[in-house]
Design an enzyme around this catalytic site. Structure first.
Site, PDB file in Angstrom:
ATOM      1  N   LYS A 138      53.954  46.879  67.588  1.00  0.00           N
ATOM      2  CA  LYS A 138      53.542  48.279  67.419  1.00  0.00           C
ATOM      3  C   LYS A 138      52.985  48.838  68.716  1.00  0.00           C
ATOM      4  O   LYS A 138      53.265  49.993  69.078  1.00  0.00           O
ATOM      5  CB  LYS A 138      52.494  48.375  66.307  1.00  0.00           C
ATOM      6  CG  LYS A 138      51.941  49.785  66.127  1.00  0.00           C
ATOM      7  CD  LYS A 138      50.965  49.878  64.965  1.00  0.00           C
ATOM      8  CE  LYS A 138      50.427  51.306  64.837  1.00  0.00           C
ATOM      9  NZ  LYS A 138      49.577  51.484  63.650  1.00  0.00           N
ATOM     10  N   HIS A 277      95.133  37.684  56.097  1.00  0.00           N
ATOM     11  CA  HIS A 277      94.490  38.956  55.772  1.00  0.00           C
ATOM     12  C   HIS A 277      93.664  38.855  54.484  1.00  0.00           C
ATOM     13  O   HIS A 277      93.766  39.701  53.595  1.00  0.00           O
ATOM     14  CB  HIS A 277      95.525  40.074  55.674  1.00  0.00           C
ATOM     15  CG  HIS A 277      96.225  40.352  56.973  1.00  0.00           C
ATOM     16  ND1 HIS A 277      95.535  40.593  58.144  1.00  0.00           N
ATOM     17  CD2 HIS A 277      97.547  40.410  57.285  1.00  0.00           C
ATOM     18  CE1 HIS A 277      96.408  40.798  59.122  1.00  0.00           C
ATOM     19  NE2 HIS A 277      97.626  40.680  58.634  1.00  0.00           N
TER      20      HIS A 277
END
Length: 511
Positions: A138, A277
């Site tokens: 922070k 695929h």
């Protein structure tokens, strides 16, 4: 803006590179503060360090549960430099700045992966570490926070070049990494609680992961992609060992995962799954891997070109020799003997992966949609009872092939149709909007091999046309969930065609 570092707090469970990093900081004239095992490791290496308890004037208590949760730690991390009010509070309470925090967390994910019991897992949940990391992140305008030992070298290099200071850009990047780490850590804890409480869909669903590698691109070259580990612990492509070949692509990883998911359906016999695929184009079981591979390849040798080959037994030389005869992207198996490895090595681009075991699906599946996530338990559904709905019962061989075909259909994109014969697929129709089209495509792919086969459908046939077309192609038996409003009409059509048909009562949509 550069911020000089004069005081650093080191508190790490992963001590990789710790001594070298601390020594480099000390050589830059930085005061070192540390905790517990970290302080002992540094003192043993001859590095001067101030114990946190000496700084706070308060000892570690409650078996180390409380040691860094103190104003002299968090005030030093959170104080905004240049803020007169903050400076006055620091002066009043004797709180010095802490300019750098190197911290990583108790190894909760490792403990869970090793099947730690409830009490052990709870004790491995870090509290003080995340609190310090979040405080430092922070206040990254002033504080440098490091949660990954891999970043030690870059930070030291920047400090050495910058007179002991770091840049805002570096602090900002490290802070983002720190918040990502604490988020993934909390997600792992939340997921463990959900699993322990048998609550796969909790009120708050958390997902997190650690990046394993940045991929060259995603499904297409204009898309960015990366591979993450989520701490699930299940053997699979994310933790496979790559013995050789080019770097795995996004599509390689996706297709290999699909192959392994299908392969996990078969464990009694040697099995092979070939995927292209994300759809199986050939699946077979056999007395040996070589037999299984040959049978799977015959299902659709055209589609198998450039595909993924997954095996459920250790790769042997004979099977390896056969596989490398066709262009293949990936081979994955639970091990490979030295002769097989040497054979595959002749194809330098062919990826050879080994995994610990071929395990069935577990946990949940997550899919992103606009504005949210779709979460569901994985499709672990299996047939409990088959109901023969036609006059003719399936023969013993038909029954074996029906069960085989339906397990494969679970892993074919919907609408899915699978023809099978003698423990091998002979025709697969995947991803069609119309089920009758899937029947037709699968039959066309199978050609004459469809004669005497059985056919599986992942969901019910809405009309009789699909069943009749399968019969015309040469299929002799059908397996499907049942449940259509036209079931009676479909059963009559099967009877008229001399088919045996069984209902499973379970559907396997895969979108």
């Amino acid at each position: 803006m550069q911020r000089p570092i004069r005081r650093a707090l080191l508190s790490v469970s992963d001590k990789t590179g710790l001594v070298a990093f601390a020594r480099a900081l000390a050589e830059l004239g930085i005061e070192l503060i540390s905790t517990g095992g970290t302080a002992k490791a540094l003192a043993a290496a001859g590095i001067k360090v101030v114990d946190v308890a000496a700084l706070t004037g308060f000892p570690e208590i409650m078996d180390g549960r409380v040691k860094t949760l103190h104003p002299k730690i968090h005030g030093g991390l959170l104080a905004v430099r240049g803020n007169a009010q903050h400076a006055a509070a620091q002066a009043e309470h004797g709180i010095g700045d802490i300019d750098l925090l190197a911290a990583n967390l108790y190894p909760f994910e490792d403990a869970v992966a090793k099947n730690a019991g409830w009490e052990e897992a709870i004790e491995t949940i870090d509290v003080g570490g995340p609190a310090m990391i979040r405080a430092a992140a922070k206040n990254h305008d002033s504080v440098t926070v490091i949660v990954d030992p891999q970043d030690y070298g870059a930070v030291i290099a920047e400090m050495t070049a910058g007179g002991g200071a770091t840049t805002f850009k570096t602090r900002q990047s490290l802070a983002a990494n720190a918040f990502g780490r604490t988020a993934a850590y909390d997600a792992a804890i939340a997921q463990w609680f959900a699993q322990e409480l048998n609550d796969p869909l909790p009120a708050y669903f958390s997902i997190g992961g650690r990046r394993l590698q940045t991929l060259r691109y995603g499904e297409n070259p204009h898309q960015q992609a990366a591979l993450y580990a989520n701490g699930e612990g299940r053997a699979g492509v994310a933790n496979a060992r790559q013995l050789q070949g080019k770097e795995l692509s996004y599509n390689n990883l996706n297709d290999t995962d699909a192959a392994l998911e299908c392969l996990a359906e078969f464990d009694r016999e040697a099995a092979c799954v070939i995927v292209k695929h994300a759809n199986p184009c050939g699946v077979a079981v056999g007395a040996s891997l070589l037999e299984a591979y040959r049978k799977a390849l015959r299902s659709d040798a055209v589609s198998a070109f450039g595909g993924i080959v997954a095996l459920n037994r250790k790769l042997d030389a004979a099977t390896a020799e056969e596989i490398v005869g066709l262009f293949t992207e990936v081979i994955v198996a639970p091990g490979a003997d030295e002769h097989a490895v040497a054979i595959v090595a002749a194809k330098k681009n062919l990826r050879l992966l080994t995994i610990d075991d071929v395990s069935p699906s577990s946990g949940v599946a997550v899919k992103s949609i606009a504005g949210g996530l779709l979460v569901q338990t994985r499709d672990n559904g299996h047939i409990d009872n088959l109901e023969t709905v036609t006059r003719r019962e399936p023969t013993r061989q038909e029954l074996a092939d029906l069960n085989f075909a339906f397990r494969v259909a679970k892993h074919v994109k919907s609408n899915a149709i699978v023809y099978a014969k003698d423990g091998a697929t002979v025709g697969i129709g995947a991803g069609q909007m119309s089920r009758v089209d899937a029947v037709h495509i699968a039959a066309r792919k199978g050609g004459d091999a469809i004669n005497g086969s059985v056919v599986a459908s992942d969901a019910f046939f809405p009309f009789a046309d699909g069943v009749l077309q399968a019969a015309e192609a040469g299929a002799t038996a059908v397996i499907q969930p049942g449940g259509s409003i036209k079931d009676e009409e479909i059963i009559k059509a099967a009877d008229d065609a001399g088919l045996a048909m069984v209902f499973t009562g379970i559907r396997h949509f895969r979108h």
